[in-house]
Design a protein around this motif. Structure first.
Motif, PDB file in Angstrom:
ATOM      1  N   ILE A  65       0.860  -1.178   0.000  1.00  0.00           N
ATOM      2  CA  ILE A  65       0.000   0.000   0.000  1.00  0.00           C
ATOM      3  C   ILE A  65       0.898   1.229   0.000  1.00  0.00           C
ATOM      4  O   ILE A  65       1.671   1.435   0.933  1.00  0.00           O
ATOM      5  CB  ILE A  65      -0.941   0.019   1.219  1.00  0.00           C
ATOM      6  CG1 ILE A  65      -1.800  -1.246   1.254  1.00  0.00           C
ATOM      7  CG2 ILE A  65      -1.818   1.264   1.196  1.00  0.00           C
ATOM      8  CD1 ILE A  65      -2.664  -1.360   2.499  1.00  0.00           C
ATOM      9  N   VAL A  66       0.780   2.046  -1.051  1.00  0.00           N
ATOM     10  CA  VAL A  66       1.603   3.248  -1.191  1.00  0.00           C
ATOM     11  C   VAL A  66       0.669   4.453  -1.184  1.00  0.00           C
ATOM     12  O   VAL A  66      -0.233   4.553  -2.018  1.00  0.00           O
ATOM     13  CB  VAL A  66       2.430   3.217  -2.491  1.00  0.00           C
ATOM     14  CG1 VAL A  66       3.272   4.483  -2.606  1.00  0.00           C
ATOM     15  CG2 VAL A  66       3.315   1.977  -2.535  1.00  0.00           C
ATOM     16  N   ILE A  67       0.890   5.364  -0.255  1.00  0.00           N
ATOM     17  CA  ILE A  67       0.051   6.555  -0.118  1.00  0.00           C
ATOM     18  C   ILE A  67       0.931   7.787  -0.285  1.00  0.00           C
ATOM     19  O   ILE A  67       1.917   7.953   0.437  1.00  0.00           O
ATOM     20  CB  ILE A  67      -0.649   6.588   1.257  1.00  0.00           C
ATOM     21  CG1 ILE A  67      -1.425   5.291   1.496  1.00  0.00           C
ATOM     22  CG2 ILE A  67      -1.588   7.785   1.355  1.00  0.00           C
ATOM     23  CD1 ILE A  67      -2.018   5.185   2.890  1.00  0.00           C
ATOM     24  N   THR A  68       0.577   8.645  -1.228  1.00  0.00           N
ATOM     25  CA  THR A  68       1.345   9.858  -1.482  1.00  0.00           C
ATOM     26  C   THR A  68       0.402  11.050  -1.546  1.00  0.00           C
ATOM     27  O   THR A  68      -0.799  10.908  -1.790  1.00  0.00           O
ATOM     28  CB  THR A  68       2.139   9.760  -2.797  1.00  0.00           C
ATOM     29  OG1 THR A  68       1.226   9.492  -3.879  1.00  0.00           O
ATOM     30  CG2 THR A  68       3.171   8.658  -2.734  1.00  0.00           C
ATOM     31  N   GLY A  69       0.953  12.236  -1.339  1.00  0.00           N
ATOM     32  CA  GLY A  69       0.168  13.463  -1.368  1.00  0.00           C
ATOM     33  C   GLY A  69       0.711  14.459  -2.364  1.00  0.00           C
ATOM     34  O   GLY A  69       1.926  14.556  -2.558  1.00  0.00           O
ATOM     35  N   ARG A  70      -0.190  15.195  -2.987  1.00  0.00           N
ATOM     36  CA  ARG A  70       0.171  16.276  -3.898  1.00  0.00           C
ATOM     37  C   ARG A  70      -0.425  17.567  -3.346  1.00  0.00           C
ATOM     38  O   ARG A  70      -1.639  17.670  -3.181  1.00  0.00           O
ATOM     39  CB  ARG A  70      -0.359  16.024  -5.308  1.00  0.00           C
ATOM     40  CG  ARG A  70       0.253  14.812  -5.998  1.00  0.00           C
ATOM     41  CD  ARG A  70      -0.411  14.565  -7.331  1.00  0.00           C
ATOM     42  NE  ARG A  70       0.122  13.387  -7.992  1.00  0.00           N
ATOM     43  CZ  ARG A  70      -0.434  12.814  -9.074  1.00  0.00           C
ATOM     44  NH1 ARG A  70      -1.542  13.333  -9.592  1.00  0.00           N
ATOM     45  NH2 ARG A  70       0.105  11.743  -9.608  1.00  0.00           N
ATOM     46  N   HIS A  71       0.419  18.525  -3.056  1.00  0.00           N
ATOM     47  CA  HIS A  71       0.012  19.808  -2.479  1.00  0.00           C
ATOM     48  C   HIS A  71      -0.636  19.624  -1.104  1.00  0.00           C
ATOM     49  O   HIS A  71      -1.432  20.468  -0.680  1.00  0.00           O
ATOM     50  CB  HIS A  71      -0.968  20.546  -3.406  1.00  0.00           C
ATOM     51  CG  HIS A  71      -0.529  20.608  -4.830  1.00  0.00           C
ATOM     52  ND1 HIS A  71       0.643  21.217  -5.233  1.00  0.00           N
ATOM     53  CD2 HIS A  71      -1.103  20.118  -5.970  1.00  0.00           C
ATOM     54  CE1 HIS A  71       0.767  21.114  -6.537  1.00  0.00           C
ATOM     55  NE2 HIS A  71      -0.264  20.447  -7.015  1.00  0.00           N
ATOM     56  N   THR A  72      -0.331  18.548  -0.430  1.00  0.00           N
ATOM     57  CA  THR A  72      -0.891  18.315   0.891  1.00  0.00           C
ATOM     58  C   THR A  72      -0.041  17.302   1.642  1.00  0.00           C
ATOM     59  O   THR A  72       0.689  16.511   1.019  1.00  0.00           O
ATOM     60  CB  THR A  72      -2.340  17.807   0.803  1.00  0.00           C
ATOM     61  OG1 THR A  72      -2.910  17.727   2.115  1.00  0.00           O
ATOM     62  CG2 THR A  72      -2.393  16.431   0.151  1.00  0.00           C
ATOM     63  N   GLN A  73      -0.144  17.312   2.956  1.00  0.00           N
ATOM     64  CA  GLN A  73       0.546  16.351   3.790  1.00  0.00           C
ATOM     65  C   GLN A  73      -0.402  15.199   4.136  1.00  0.00           C
ATOM     66  O   GLN A  73      -1.593  15.417   4.362  1.00  0.00           O
ATOM     67  CB  GLN A  73       1.031  17.012   5.085  1.00  0.00           C
ATOM     68  CG  GLN A  73       2.101  18.074   4.881  1.00  0.00           C
ATOM     69  CD  GLN A  73       3.435  17.474   4.456  1.00  0.00           C
ATOM     70  OE1 GLN A  73       3.757  16.336   4.817  1.00  0.00           O
ATOM     71  NE2 GLN A  73       4.220  18.243   3.709  1.00  0.00           N
ATOM     72  N   GLN A  92      -1.972   1.895  -5.036  1.00  0.00           N
ATOM     73  CA  GLN A  92      -1.399   3.223  -4.871  1.00  0.00           C
ATOM     74  C   GLN A  92      -2.528   4.224  -4.673  1.00  0.00           C
ATOM     75  O   GLN A  92      -3.473   4.283  -5.476  1.00  0.00           O
ATOM     76  CB  GLN A  92      -0.569   3.618  -6.086  1.00  0.00           C
ATOM     77  CG  GLN A  92       0.082   4.988  -5.946  1.00  0.00           C
ATOM     78  CD  GLN A  92       1.042   5.288  -7.080  1.00  0.00           C
ATOM     79  OE1 GLN A  92       1.261   4.453  -7.954  1.00  0.00           O
ATOM     80  NE2 GLN A  92       1.614   6.475  -7.076  1.00  0.00           N
ATOM     81  N   VAL A  93      -2.441   5.014  -3.619  1.00  0.00           N
ATOM     82  CA  VAL A  93      -3.440   6.030  -3.302  1.00  0.00           C
ATOM     83  C   VAL A  93      -2.760   7.387  -3.360  1.00  0.00           C
ATOM     84  O   VAL A  93      -1.760   7.617  -2.676  1.00  0.00           O
ATOM     85  CB  VAL A  93      -4.059   5.796  -1.901  1.00  0.00           C
ATOM     86  CG1 VAL A  93      -5.078   6.879  -1.585  1.00  0.00           C
ATOM     87  CG2 VAL A  93      -4.692   4.414  -1.822  1.00  0.00           C
ATOM     88  N   VAL A  94      -3.306   8.279  -4.181  1.00  0.00           N
ATOM     89  CA  VAL A  94      -2.756   9.626  -4.324  1.00  0.00           C
ATOM     90  C   VAL A  94      -3.809  10.622  -3.860  1.00  0.00           C
ATOM     91  O   VAL A  94      -4.919  10.656  -4.398  1.00  0.00           O
ATOM     92  CB  VAL A  94      -2.343   9.926  -5.777  1.00  0.00           C
ATOM     93  CG1 VAL A  94      -1.780  11.340  -5.883  1.00  0.00           C
ATOM     94  CG2 VAL A  94      -1.321   8.909  -6.263  1.00  0.00           C
ATOM     95  N   LEU A  95      -3.452  11.419  -2.869  1.00  0.00           N
ATOM     96  CA  LEU A  95      -4.337  12.440  -2.325  1.00  0.00           C
ATOM     97  C   LEU A  95      -3.882  13.804  -2.824  1.00  0.00           C
ATOM     98  O   LEU A  95      -2.730  14.190  -2.637  1.00  0.00           O
ATOM     99  CB  LEU A  95      -4.315  12.401  -0.793  1.00  0.00           C
ATOM    100  CG  LEU A  95      -5.115  13.476  -0.057  1.00  0.00           C
ATOM    101  CD1 LEU A  95      -6.599  13.334  -0.337  1.00  0.00           C
ATOM    102  CD2 LEU A  95      -4.837  13.410   1.446  1.00  0.00           C
ATOM    103  N   THR A  96      -4.802  14.540  -3.479  1.00  0.00           N
ATOM    104  CA  THR A  96      -4.482  15.846  -4.043  1.00  0.00           C
ATOM    105  C   THR A  96      -5.435  16.891  -3.476  1.00  0.00           C
ATOM    106  O   THR A  96      -6.644  16.653  -3.387  1.00  0.00           O
ATOM    107  CB  THR A  96      -4.602  15.830  -5.578  1.00  0.00           C
ATOM    108  OG1 THR A  96      -3.783  14.793  -6.113  1.00  0.00           O
ATOM    109  CG2 THR A  96      -4.167  17.162  -6.175  1.00  0.00           C
TER     110      THR A  96
END
Length: 218
Positions: free
Chosen positions: A3-11, A38-42
């Motif tokens: 499980i990979v969690i990343t953020g764009r313009h946010t923590q 993969q989960v990307v939070l923007t």
């Protein structure tokens, strides 16, 4: 399953990570062969988009199948729940189609309001100088290779990439179009061996374009 969690313009907050990890059993229950999610939070800072300022994109790799879904909302938790609902629906549909193929059945694809996409493998891209633009666009590319060329002094950039695809039927192309969530899909028709495009029309209808040269038309 990774499980990979990343953020764009946010923590990424720990609470959000915990929620994501706790709900991943919904994915593994449908796709036990899932290897990676993969989960990307923007987060968008435009106050006019407050109701949809947070977007969650989810991509699951299960064997040779790649399924993607995304959703937007006012906060990360509701956006994640919406994306997860779409993703699990897509995974169920893929699982059911596999069962039908094993049984020798052929299920026609149905339109879905799900945003899915195929995950591209990272490739090495080149940005040739203006003097080499013509050669770059005319040169042969290997599978998965791509090249970007700027048109003169304009901001227009043309990206050229080579994809390798097995010929398929129109029905298979429609299914692939639903899988990636686009309104069209380019493929090679296995019956005619012509480059073709399936696309959505109004309602439940579809269209097909085929391309050929005058020399091949008798």
């Amino acid at each position: 399953m990774d499980i990979v969690i990343t953020g764009r313009h946010t923590q990424i907050k720990q609470k959000f990570r915990d929620v994501v990890e706790n709900k991943m059993n919904r994915v593994t229950a449908i796709a036990p062969d899932a290897q990676r999610v993969q989960v990307v939070l923007t987060h968008e800072g435009n106050p006019r988009q407050a109701d949809s300022a947070t977007r969650v994109e989810m991509t699951v790799i299960a064997g040779k199948t790649v399924v993607r879904a995304e959703a937007s909302s006012a906060d990360e938790f509701s956006a994640f729940d919406r994306a997860l609902d779409k993703l699990t629906l897509r995974l169920r549909r893929t699982r059911d189609r596999r069962k039908d193929h094993r049984r020798g059945l052929d299920r026609a694809p149905l339109p879905l309001d799900i945003a899915v996409d195929q995950l591209e493998e990272p490739v090495e891209e080149t940005n040739p100088s203006n003097s080499a633009q013509q050669d770059a666009m005319a040169s042969d590319l290997g599978p998965g290779q791509s090249v970007e060329v700027q048109v003169g002094d304009t901001p227009i950039v043309i990206r050229r990439k080579l994809h390798i695809a097995e010929p398929m039927s129109i029905d298979e192309a429609l299914y692939e179009m639903e899988l990636i969530g686009h309104d069209f899909f380019l493929f090679v028709n296995s019956e005619t061996n012509r480059p073709s495009v399936v696309y959505r029309r109004h309602g439940w209808s579809y269209g097909v374009f085929e391309i050929d040269t005058p020399d091949h038309i008798k």
